[in-house]
Design a protein around this motif. Structure first.
Motif, PDB file in Angstrom:
ATOM      1  N   ARG A  20       0.826  -1.214   0.000  1.00  0.00           N
ATOM      2  CA  ARG A  20       0.000   0.000   0.000  1.00  0.00           C
ATOM      3  C   ARG A  20       0.861   1.265   0.000  1.00  0.00           C
ATOM      4  O   ARG A  20       0.326   2.364  -0.085  1.00  0.00           O
ATOM      5  N   THR A  21       2.174   1.113   0.110  1.00  0.00           N
ATOM      6  CA  THR A  21       3.037   2.294   0.154  1.00  0.00           C
ATOM      7  C   THR A  21       3.336   2.840  -1.238  1.00  0.00           C
ATOM      8  O   THR A  21       3.796   3.971  -1.359  1.00  0.00           O
ATOM      9  N   THR A  23       2.355   4.716  -4.090  1.00  0.00           N
ATOM     10  CA  THR A  23       1.263   5.658  -4.332  1.00  0.00           C
ATOM     11  C   THR A  23       1.000   5.885  -5.811  1.00  0.00           C
ATOM     12  O   THR A  23      -0.119   6.185  -6.194  1.00  0.00           O
ATOM     13  N   GLU A  24       2.015   5.754  -6.641  1.00  0.00           N
ATOM     14  CA  GLU A  24       1.849   5.950  -8.070  1.00  0.00           C
ATOM     15  C   GLU A  24       1.330   4.673  -8.715  1.00  0.00           C
ATOM     16  O   GLU A  24       2.016   3.658  -8.736  1.00  0.00           O
ATOM     17  N   ARG A  25       0.114   4.726  -9.229  1.00  0.00           N
ATOM     18  CA  ARG A  25      -0.493   3.542  -9.836  1.00  0.00           C
ATOM     19  C   ARG A  25       0.290   3.090 -11.059  1.00  0.00           C
ATOM     20  O   ARG A  25       0.474   1.897 -11.276  1.00  0.00           O
ATOM     21  N   LYS A  28       3.257   1.083 -10.018  1.00  0.00           N
ATOM     22  CA  LYS A  28       2.840  -0.231  -9.534  1.00  0.00           C
ATOM     23  C   LYS A  28       2.472  -1.143 -10.704  1.00  0.00           C
ATOM     24  O   LYS A  28       2.872  -2.311 -10.749  1.00  0.00           O
TER      25      LYS A  28
END
Length: 114
Positions: A20-21, A23-25, A28
């Motif tokens: 969950r750390t 933040t940039e989709r 990821k």
């Protein structure tokens, strides 16, 4: 051993999906895509007969894959929800900037008398 590497990649993929750390989709998704591509390359190299250890790793991979599939479905649903929200905002914005564009022409009467 190819199955060991495949197992490790599956575990890394699961860790990225659960992280969950990030933040940039886009970051990821890029990491997920690279891991899936690498796994696909290894999948073609896995051939029987398997040793007992390889069979155990295979069972572990199947369990990890179930979790990965579930998390990928959740990720997909989240992206689809965001796309729907964006499309809704676009429609509302367009109606605001051009309010007469979507007027219906119901109630028009054409007289065809000769």
């Amino acid at each position: 051993m190819v199955i060991r590497t495949f197992h490790d990649l599956t575990a890394k993929l699961l860790a990225v999906l659960e992280d969950r750390t990030i933040t940039e989709r886009d970051d990821k998704i890029e990491r997920i895509t690279k891991l899936i591509d690498h796994r696909d390359e290894l999948l073609s190299q896995i051939k029987p007969p398997f040793t007992g250890e390889e069979q155990q790793l295979g069972r572990a991979v199947l369990l990890l894959n179930q979790q990965v599939n579930h998390l990928l479905k959740l990720q997909k649903q989240e992206i689809q929800r965001d796309i729907q929200e964006i499309n809704k905002k676009k429609r509302l914005s367009n109606k605001y900037t051009n309010p007469y564009e979507s007027l219906s022409v119901d109630g028009i009467f054409y007289d065809k008398r000769n």
